[in-house]
Design an enzyme around this catalytic site. Structure first.
Site, PDB file in Angstrom:
ATOM      1  N   ASN A   9      -2.497  -2.187  18.597  1.00 16.13           N
ATOM      2  CA  ASN A   9      -3.429  -1.015  17.878  1.00 16.13           C
ATOM      3  C   ASN A   9      -4.110  -0.350  18.890  1.00 16.13           C
ATOM      4  OD1 ASN A   9      -4.920   0.252  16.114  1.00 16.13           O
ATOM      5  ND2 ASN A   9      -5.797  -1.587  15.121  1.00 16.13           N
ATOM      6  N   LYS A  11      -6.189   1.868  18.316  1.00 13.94           N
ATOM      7  CA  LYS A  11      -7.202   2.502  17.478  1.00 13.94           C
ATOM      8  C   LYS A  11      -7.515   3.932  18.163  1.00 13.94           C
ATOM      9  CE  LYS A  11      -8.802  -2.343  17.091  1.00 13.94           C
ATOM     10  NZ  LYS A  11      -9.902  -3.052  16.896  1.00 13.94           N
ATOM     11  N   HIS A  96      -6.737  -2.146   7.795  1.00 15.66           N
ATOM     12  CA  HIS A  96      -7.470  -2.851   8.779  1.00 15.66           C
ATOM     13  C   HIS A  96      -9.054  -3.016   8.352  1.00 15.66           C
ATOM     14  CE1 HIS A  96      -9.247  -3.345  12.835  1.00 15.66           C
ATOM     15  NE2 HIS A  96      -8.062  -3.577  13.460  1.00 15.66           N
ATOM     16  N   GLU A  98     -11.550  -2.305  10.086  1.00 17.87           N
ATOM     17  CA  GLU A  98     -12.162  -1.086  10.277  1.00 17.87           C
ATOM     18  C   GLU A  98     -12.156  -0.055   9.481  1.00 17.87           C
ATOM     19  OE1 GLU A  98     -10.721  -0.529  14.168  1.00 17.87           O
ATOM     20  OE2 GLU A  98     -11.603  -2.332  14.680  1.00 17.87           O
ATOM     21  N   GLU A 168      -6.379 -11.030  10.823  1.00 19.93           N
ATOM     22  CA  GLU A 168      -7.654 -10.568  11.686  1.00 19.93           C
ATOM     23  C   GLU A 168      -8.990 -10.863  11.086  1.00 19.93           C
ATOM     24  OE1 GLU A 168      -5.794  -7.370  14.180  1.00 19.93           O
ATOM     25  OE2 GLU A 168      -6.988  -6.410  12.410  1.00 19.93           O
ATOM     26  N   GLY A 174     -12.659  -7.283  18.683  1.00 21.71           N
ATOM     27  CA  GLY A 174     -13.723  -6.840  19.565  1.00 21.71           C
ATOM     28  C   GLY A 174     -14.683  -7.315  20.117  1.00 21.71           C
ATOM     29  N   SER A 214      -9.304 -10.294  19.399  1.00 23.07           N
ATOM     30  CA  SER A 214      -9.475 -10.727  20.829  1.00 23.07           C
ATOM     31  C   SER A 214      -8.337 -11.545  21.220  1.00 23.07           C
ATOM     32  CB  SER A 214     -10.852 -11.327  20.796  1.00 23.07           C
ATOM     33  OG  SER A 214     -11.925 -10.571  20.538  1.00 23.07           O
TER      34      SER A 214
END
Ligand code: 13P
Length: 251
Positions: A9, A11, A96, A98, A168, A174, A214
Protein backbone atom coordinates in the site's frame (compact mmCIF):
# COMPACT_ATOMS: atom_id res chain seq x y z
CA UNK A 1 -3.01 -24.74 1.12
CA UNK A 2 -3.53 -21.01 1.06
CA UNK A 3 -1.10 -19.08 -1.11
CA UNK A 4 0.62 -16.14 0.58
CA UNK A 5 -0.35 -12.72 -0.71
CA UNK A 6 1.97 -9.76 -0.28
CA UNK A 7 0.48 -6.37 -1.08
CA UNK A 8 2.13 -2.98 -0.98
CA UNK A 9 0.00 0.00 0.00
CA UNK A 10 1.91 3.00 -1.29
CA UNK A 11 -0.48 5.44 0.45
CA UNK A 12 0.03 9.05 -0.71
CA UNK A 13 3.60 8.53 -1.86
CA UNK A 14 5.20 8.61 -5.32
CA UNK A 15 4.34 10.85 -8.23
CA UNK A 16 4.48 9.32 -11.72
CA UNK A 17 8.28 9.43 -12.24
CA UNK A 18 8.88 7.98 -8.76
CA UNK A 19 6.32 5.26 -9.45
CA UNK A 20 8.09 4.34 -12.68
CA UNK A 21 11.37 4.04 -10.77
CA UNK A 22 9.95 1.94 -7.98
CA UNK A 23 8.14 -0.47 -10.30
CA UNK A 24 11.16 -0.80 -12.57
CA UNK A 25 13.38 -1.64 -9.60
CA UNK A 26 10.88 -4.10 -8.22
CA UNK A 27 10.60 -5.83 -11.59
CA UNK A 28 14.39 -6.10 -11.73
CA UNK A 29 14.47 -7.75 -8.30
CA UNK A 30 11.67 -10.15 -9.19
CA UNK A 31 12.87 -11.20 -12.61
CA UNK A 32 14.29 -14.69 -12.81
CA UNK A 33 13.24 -15.42 -9.22
CA UNK A 34 10.90 -18.19 -8.25
CA UNK A 35 8.10 -16.27 -6.55
CA UNK A 36 5.68 -18.39 -4.58
CA UNK A 37 3.53 -15.56 -3.27
CA UNK A 38 1.05 -13.37 -5.07
CA UNK A 39 2.40 -9.83 -5.34
CA UNK A 40 0.14 -6.79 -5.49
CA UNK A 41 1.03 -3.10 -5.62
CA UNK A 42 -1.45 -0.35 -4.77
CA UNK A 43 -0.08 2.97 -6.05
CA UNK A 44 -1.96 6.28 -5.93
CA UNK A 45 -4.70 6.74 -8.54
CA UNK A 46 -2.52 8.98 -10.69
CA UNK A 47 0.05 6.21 -11.19
CA UNK A 48 -2.34 3.34 -11.90
CA UNK A 49 -2.40 3.64 -15.67
CA UNK A 50 1.39 3.89 -15.87
CA UNK A 51 1.73 0.98 -13.47
CA UNK A 52 -0.62 -1.14 -15.55
CA UNK A 53 1.67 -0.78 -18.57
CA UNK A 54 4.86 -1.34 -16.59
CA UNK A 55 3.74 -4.54 -14.84
CA UNK A 56 2.60 -6.26 -18.03
CA UNK A 57 4.29 -9.63 -18.35
CA UNK A 58 5.49 -9.60 -14.72
CA UNK A 59 4.02 -11.38 -11.68
CA UNK A 60 2.92 -8.05 -10.19
CA UNK A 61 -0.81 -7.39 -9.91
CA UNK A 62 -2.46 -4.02 -9.53
CA UNK A 63 -4.74 -2.61 -6.85
CA UNK A 64 -6.11 0.79 -5.86
CA UNK A 65 -6.32 2.26 -2.37
CA UNK A 66 -9.95 3.33 -2.27
CA UNK A 67 -13.08 3.88 -4.40
CA UNK A 68 -16.62 5.21 -4.07
CA UNK A 69 -19.66 2.94 -4.23
CA UNK A 70 -21.72 4.88 -6.78
CA UNK A 71 -21.51 3.98 -10.47
CA UNK A 72 -20.92 7.59 -11.54
CA UNK A 73 -22.35 11.04 -10.90
CA UNK A 74 -21.67 14.35 -9.20
CA UNK A 75 -19.21 13.12 -6.57
CA UNK A 76 -16.32 15.53 -6.90
CA UNK A 77 -13.00 13.96 -6.13
CA UNK A 78 -14.24 10.38 -6.06
CA UNK A 79 -13.27 7.40 -8.24
CA UNK A 80 -15.61 4.58 -9.29
CA UNK A 81 -15.09 0.85 -9.48
CA UNK A 82 -15.38 0.82 -13.26
CA UNK A 83 -12.75 3.57 -13.50
CA UNK A 84 -10.39 1.39 -11.48
CA UNK A 85 -11.16 -1.61 -13.68
CA UNK A 86 -10.39 0.41 -16.78
CA UNK A 87 -7.11 1.54 -15.21
CA UNK A 88 -6.10 -2.11 -14.89
CA UNK A 89 -6.91 -2.80 -11.24
CA UNK A 90 -7.76 -6.26 -10.03
CA UNK A 91 -7.85 -5.30 -6.34
CA UNK A 92 -8.97 -2.38 -4.19
CA UNK A 93 -8.12 -1.66 -0.56
CA UNK A 94 -11.29 -0.81 1.37
CA UNK A 95 -11.82 0.19 4.98
CA UNK A 96 -8.22 1.11 5.70
CA UNK A 97 -7.89 2.64 9.16
CA UNK A 98 -6.63 5.89 7.65
CA UNK A 99 -9.90 6.09 5.70
CA UNK A 100 -11.85 5.23 8.84
CA UNK A 101 -10.16 7.76 11.10
CA UNK A 102 -9.12 10.67 8.86
CA UNK A 103 -12.00 10.48 6.37
CA UNK A 104 -14.60 9.23 8.87
CA UNK A 105 -15.64 6.13 6.92
CA UNK A 106 -17.93 3.84 8.87
CA UNK A 107 -18.78 0.16 8.55
CA UNK A 108 -21.94 0.86 6.53
CA UNK A 109 -20.09 2.91 3.93
CA UNK A 110 -17.33 0.32 3.74
CA UNK A 111 -19.93 -2.41 3.25
CA UNK A 112 -21.44 -0.50 0.31
CA UNK A 113 -17.99 -0.12 -1.22
CA UNK A 114 -17.22 -3.82 -0.77
CA UNK A 115 -20.47 -4.82 -2.48
CA UNK A 116 -19.90 -2.39 -5.34
CA UNK A 117 -16.33 -3.63 -5.83
CA UNK A 118 -17.55 -7.23 -5.95
CA UNK A 119 -20.31 -6.51 -8.43
CA UNK A 120 -17.71 -4.73 -10.58
CA UNK A 121 -15.30 -7.68 -10.56
CA UNK A 122 -12.79 -5.94 -8.29
CA UNK A 123 -11.38 -7.94 -5.38
CA UNK A 124 -11.55 -6.06 -2.08
CA UNK A 125 -8.67 -6.06 0.38
CA UNK A 126 -10.89 -5.38 3.36
CA UNK A 127 -9.05 -3.86 6.33
CA UNK A 128 -10.04 -4.18 9.97
CA UNK A 129 -8.20 -3.41 13.17
CA UNK A 130 -8.45 -2.05 16.69
CA UNK A 131 -6.94 1.12 18.12
CA UNK A 132 -4.51 1.07 21.04
CA UNK A 133 -7.23 2.28 23.37
CA UNK A 134 -9.55 -0.51 22.25
CA UNK A 135 -6.81 -3.11 22.73
CA UNK A 136 -5.94 -1.78 26.16
CA UNK A 137 -9.56 -1.76 27.24
CA UNK A 138 -9.92 -5.40 26.16
CA UNK A 139 -12.38 -4.80 23.34
CA UNK A 140 -10.22 -5.99 20.43
CA UNK A 141 -12.38 -9.00 19.62
CA UNK A 142 -15.69 -7.16 19.80
CA UNK A 143 -14.33 -4.33 17.62
CA UNK A 144 -13.03 -6.79 15.02
CA UNK A 145 -16.24 -8.77 15.16
CA UNK A 146 -18.34 -5.69 14.43
CA UNK A 147 -16.06 -4.50 11.63
CA UNK A 148 -15.98 -7.91 9.93
CA UNK A 149 -19.68 -8.67 10.39
CA UNK A 150 -20.88 -5.25 9.22
CA UNK A 151 -18.35 -5.04 6.40
CA UNK A 152 -19.41 -8.42 5.02
CA UNK A 153 -23.14 -7.90 5.57
CA UNK A 154 -25.04 -9.19 2.53
CA UNK A 155 -21.91 -10.63 0.88
CA UNK A 156 -22.58 -14.11 -0.54
CA UNK A 157 -20.39 -17.13 0.12
CA UNK A 158 -19.44 -17.09 -3.57
CA UNK A 159 -18.34 -13.44 -3.40
CA UNK A 160 -16.46 -13.98 -0.15
CA UNK A 161 -13.95 -16.06 -2.14
CA UNK A 162 -12.84 -12.87 -3.88
CA UNK A 163 -12.17 -10.99 -0.63
CA UNK A 164 -8.89 -10.71 1.22
CA UNK A 165 -9.18 -9.60 4.83
CA UNK A 166 -6.30 -7.52 6.18
CA UNK A 167 -5.89 -7.35 9.94
CA UNK A 168 -4.15 -4.07 10.66
CA UNK A 169 -3.97 -3.08 14.32
CA UNK A 170 -4.13 0.72 14.18
CA UNK A 171 -1.44 1.04 16.86
CA UNK A 172 1.00 -0.87 14.67
CA UNK A 173 0.54 1.20 11.51
CA UNK A 174 3.47 3.46 10.73
CA UNK A 175 4.61 3.33 14.34
CA UNK A 176 7.37 0.76 14.08
CA UNK A 177 5.48 -1.22 16.74
CA UNK A 178 4.55 -4.54 15.18
CA UNK A 179 2.07 -6.92 16.70
CA UNK A 180 4.02 -9.88 18.01
CA UNK A 181 3.59 -13.05 15.95
CA UNK A 182 1.42 -14.42 18.80
CA UNK A 183 -0.76 -11.31 18.94
CA UNK A 184 -1.23 -11.42 15.17
CA UNK A 185 -1.98 -15.14 15.17
CA UNK A 186 -4.54 -14.74 17.95
CA UNK A 187 -6.58 -12.15 16.06
CA UNK A 188 -6.19 -13.93 12.70
CA UNK A 189 -7.50 -17.12 14.28
CA UNK A 190 -10.37 -15.14 15.77
CA UNK A 191 -11.25 -13.70 12.35
CA UNK A 192 -11.08 -17.15 10.71
CA UNK A 193 -13.37 -18.61 13.36
CA UNK A 194 -15.75 -15.70 12.86
CA UNK A 195 -15.82 -16.36 9.10
CA UNK A 196 -16.63 -19.97 9.88
CA UNK A 197 -19.57 -18.88 12.02
CA UNK A 198 -20.78 -16.36 9.42
CA UNK A 199 -20.23 -18.68 6.41
CA UNK A 200 -18.75 -22.15 6.67
CA UNK A 201 -15.67 -24.16 7.58
CA UNK A 202 -14.75 -24.29 3.90
CA UNK A 203 -14.98 -20.50 3.55
CA UNK A 204 -12.89 -20.03 6.70
CA UNK A 205 -10.22 -22.43 5.44
CA UNK A 206 -10.00 -20.64 2.12
CA UNK A 207 -10.03 -16.99 3.06
CA UNK A 208 -6.74 -15.09 2.88
CA UNK A 209 -6.06 -13.03 6.01
CA UNK A 210 -3.14 -10.64 5.71
CA UNK A 211 -1.37 -8.90 8.55
CA UNK A 212 -0.48 -5.21 8.24
CA UNK A 213 1.31 -2.82 10.59
CA UNK A 214 5.05 -2.13 10.48
CA UNK A 215 5.86 -5.26 8.49
CA UNK A 216 9.55 -5.14 7.59
CA UNK A 217 12.14 -7.53 6.18
CA UNK A 218 13.30 -8.20 9.77
CA UNK A 219 9.94 -9.32 11.15
CA UNK A 220 8.22 -10.68 8.03
CA UNK A 221 9.35 -14.32 8.29
CA UNK A 222 8.12 -14.80 11.83
CA UNK A 223 4.79 -13.12 11.21
CA UNK A 224 4.27 -15.03 7.97
CA UNK A 225 5.08 -18.34 9.60
CA UNK A 226 2.04 -18.13 11.86
CA UNK A 227 -0.59 -20.67 10.75
CA UNK A 228 -3.35 -18.12 10.16
CA UNK A 229 -1.24 -15.32 8.70
CA UNK A 230 -1.57 -15.65 4.93
CA UNK A 231 0.31 -12.61 3.80
CA UNK A 232 1.12 -9.02 4.51
CA UNK A 233 -0.23 -5.60 3.67
CA UNK A 234 2.89 -3.49 3.71
CA UNK A 235 3.05 0.30 4.03
CA UNK A 236 6.41 2.02 4.62
CA UNK A 237 8.55 -0.97 3.68
CA UNK A 238 6.96 -1.28 0.23
CA UNK A 239 8.29 2.11 -0.85
CA UNK A 240 11.78 0.68 -1.37
CA UNK A 241 12.01 -2.12 -3.93
CA UNK A 242 14.69 -3.87 -1.91
CA UNK A 243 12.73 -4.11 1.34
CA UNK A 244 9.47 -5.02 -0.40
CA UNK A 245 11.32 -7.71 -2.31
CA UNK A 246 12.79 -9.09 0.94
CA UNK A 247 9.28 -9.42 2.37
CA UNK A 248 8.10 -11.18 -0.81
CA UNK A 249 11.07 -13.55 -0.48
CA UNK A 250 10.17 -14.21 3.15
CA UNK A 251 6.75 -15.36 1.98
P1 13P B 1 3.10 0.44 7.73
O1 13P B 1 3.67 -0.82 7.14
O2 13P B 1 3.81 1.67 7.27
O3 13P B 1 2.97 0.35 9.21
O4 13P B 1 1.62 0.59 7.15
C1 13P B 1 0.76 -0.49 7.20
C2 13P B 1 -0.44 -0.16 6.43
O5 13P B 1 -1.21 0.70 6.79
C3 13P B 1 -0.69 -0.92 5.20
O6 13P B 1 -1.97 -0.70 4.71
Amino acid sequence: MRKKVIAGNWKMYNDIPASVNLISELKKSLSGQEIKADVIICPPFTSLDTAKTLIEGSVIKLGAQNMYFEENGAYTGEISASMLKSAGCEFVILGHSERRTIFLENDQLINKKIKKALSSALKPIFCVGETLQQRESGTTESVIKTQVTEGLSGVSAEDLKKIIIAYEPVWAIGTGKTASPDQAQEVHKFIRTLVEKLYSKEAADEIIIQYGGSVKPENASLLLSQPDVDGALVGGACLKAESFFSIIKAA
